[in-house]
Each structure stands twice: as C-alpha cells, then as structure tokens.
Design an enzyme around this catalytic site. Structure first.
Site, short mmCIF file in Angstrom:
data_model
loop_
_atom_site.label_atom_id
_atom_site.label_comp_id
_atom_site.label_asym_id
_atom_site.label_seq_id
_atom_site.Cartn_x
_atom_site.Cartn_y
_atom_site.Cartn_z
N ASP A 32 100.50 36.14 33.10
CA ASP A 32 101.48 35.87 34.10
C ASP A 32 102.85 36.88 33.68
O ASP A 32 103.17 36.91 32.38
CB ASP A 32 101.96 34.22 33.86
CG ASP A 32 102.95 33.94 35.00
OD1 ASP A 32 102.47 33.14 35.72
OD2 ASP A 32 104.03 34.45 35.15
N ILE A 33 103.35 37.22 34.62
CA ILE A 33 104.51 38.43 34.45
C ILE A 33 105.76 37.53 33.87
O ILE A 33 106.57 38.22 33.11
CB ILE A 33 104.58 39.05 35.72
CG1 ILE A 33 105.30 40.27 35.38
CG2 ILE A 33 105.65 38.36 36.57
CD1 ILE A 33 105.49 41.34 36.67
N ASN A 88 99.55 24.59 41.54
CA ASN A 88 100.36 24.23 42.38
C ASN A 88 99.65 24.47 43.80
O ASN A 88 99.19 25.47 44.04
CB ASN A 88 101.85 25.04 42.31
CG ASN A 88 102.29 24.56 40.84
OD1 ASN A 88 101.99 23.52 40.13
ND2 ASN A 88 103.08 25.49 40.26
N HIS A 101 95.82 29.83 42.34
CA HIS A 101 95.68 30.52 41.13
C HIS A 101 95.75 29.28 40.10
O HIS A 101 96.48 28.42 40.31
CB HIS A 101 96.85 31.41 40.81
CG HIS A 101 98.35 31.08 41.21
ND1 HIS A 101 98.60 31.20 42.56
CD2 HIS A 101 99.10 30.42 40.43
CE1 HIS A 101 99.60 30.67 42.63
NE2 HIS A 101 100.25 30.15 41.28
N HIS A 103 96.97 28.00 36.68
CA HIS A 103 97.62 28.50 35.23
C HIS A 103 97.08 27.86 33.88
O HIS A 103 96.81 26.62 34.05
CB HIS A 103 99.20 27.74 35.29
CG HIS A 103 100.18 28.32 36.51
ND1 HIS A 103 100.96 29.19 36.20
CD2 HIS A 103 100.12 27.97 37.77
CE1 HIS A 103 101.69 29.57 37.45
NE2 HIS A 103 101.18 28.80 38.29
P1 AMP Z 1 103.19 29.32 41.39
O1 AMP Z 1 104.71 28.94 41.24
O2 AMP Z 1 102.20 28.17 40.89
O3 AMP Z 1 102.67 29.80 42.73
O4 AMP Z 1 102.81 30.48 40.38
C1 AMP Z 1 103.22 31.80 40.58
C2 AMP Z 1 103.14 32.67 39.33
O5 AMP Z 1 102.72 33.82 39.58
C3 AMP Z 1 104.56 32.50 38.46
O6 AMP Z 1 104.14 31.96 37.31
C4 AMP Z 1 104.78 33.84 38.34
O7 AMP Z 1 105.42 34.34 37.29
C5 AMP Z 1 103.63 34.80 38.69
N1 AMP Z 1 103.49 36.05 39.26
C6 AMP Z 1 104.28 36.52 40.11
N2 AMP Z 1 103.93 37.71 40.44
C7 AMP Z 1 103.09 38.21 39.69
C8 AMP Z 1 102.52 39.47 38.98
N3 AMP Z 1 102.76 40.36 39.77
N4 AMP Z 1 101.89 39.49 38.14
C9 AMP Z 1 101.70 38.40 37.06
N5 AMP Z 1 102.08 37.16 37.42
C10 AMP Z 1 102.97 37.18 38.56
#
Ligand code: AMP
Ligand code: ZN
Length: 138
Positions: A32-33, A88, A101, A103
């Site tokens: 995760d970024i 989520n 996705h 986590h």
């Molecule tokens: P959610 O809130 O469950 O939809 O989680 C989305 C997740 O994606 C968050 O934890 C972000 O930090 C992560 N995210 C968004 N863009 C990227 C990216 N380009 N590379 C890696 N993680 C990302």
C-alpha cells in the site's frame, strides 16, 4: 475483464508501477502506498470486480488461499505480533478504490493502526429470525 478508468486494473496488470511482492496469472500482491503499518499490502485480482458483491465465489476462494500464504510470509519476515485482514465494500464502509482489494495490515505493539467498532447490543430472537432469513440466500 479490465475497466479502462480503474487504477487498480492498471496496477494489477502492470500498466502502473507498484512495489509488487508477488503475482501470478490471476492476482497481484503489492505494498500500500500509504501504509497503516510496516508491511501493509493489498491483494487484488487482475480482473475487475467492484467489490465482494461483484465477485464470484471461486475467485474469492483462490484469493483468500493466497492471503493465507502472504500473511504467513509477512509474519515470518516482519516478526509482527498480529495482523488485521480488512476488506471495505462501498463508500459507507470506507472503500475509496472501487476495485476489490484485501488489506493485510501487520500489527505491532505501540502502532497507530485503528480498525474497530463500538460493541453494540443484540436481541437473541431478532438474531434467530435474521439468521433464518439470511440462510435462505446462501
Ligand atoms: P480502501 O479505502 O479500502 O478502498 O483502500 C484503498 C487503499 O489503496 C488505500 O489504503 C490507499 O493507500 C491504497 N492505494 C491507493 N492508490 C494506491 C497506489 N497507487 N498504490 C498502492 N496503494 C494505493
Ligand atoms: Zn479495476
């Protein structure tokens, strides 16, 4: 199937770079970024599913089987004490990227991760009726 305007479709299929831990034909696992803790990573299918309601059981089964392996490897390498597995679905539930996705969030003493809810109250009769209703659709 891929979706043109979906960032995780692009990451999953290698069109946008990510720090990838593992990939196979069907899934990509990447960090995760904006990690909640050290080792926070995501497992995504390469095909586009909006969320769990959009996903078939077989894909879900294979994805979770991979999650078991990734969780074990993270624990071994990071020596974390525990791990939250979070997924989520829908804006109301905190979803911000609308491509399924999972986590994996390693946990350490003193970390600042916040995953939780306030315990509520339940009526046993109501729960029984609800169990019966939900069972019908499984
Ligand atoms: P959610 O809130 O469950 O939809 O989680 C989305 C997740 O994606 C968050 O934890 C972000 O930090 C992560 N995210 C968004 N863009 C990227 C990216 N380009 N590379 C890696 N993680 C990302
Ligand atoms: Zn997508």
């Amino acid at each position: 199937m891929k979706k043109d305007d979906c960032i995780f479709c692009k990451i999953a299929n290698g069109e946008i770079p990510s720090t990838t831990i593992y990939e196979n034909e069907e899934f990509r696992v990447f960090f995760d970024i904006a990690p909640a803790s050290k080792g926070h990573c995501l497992i995504v299918p390469k095909d586009h599913f909006n969320d769990i309601f959009d996903m078939d059981e077989e894909t879900g089964g294979r994805l979770f089987s991979l999650a078991v392996k990734v969780a074990g490897s993270l624990k071994k390498e990071l020596n974390c004490e525990g791990m939250n597995i979070v997924q989520n679905n829908g804006t109301i539930a905190g979803q911000t990227v609308f491509h399924f996705h999972l986590h994996l969030i390693p946990r350490y003493t003193g970390d600042t991760v916040n995953v939780g809810w306030k315990p509520g109250e339940a009526d046993t009769e109501e729960l029984k009726a609800l169990a019966e209703a939900v069972r019908k659709n499984i």
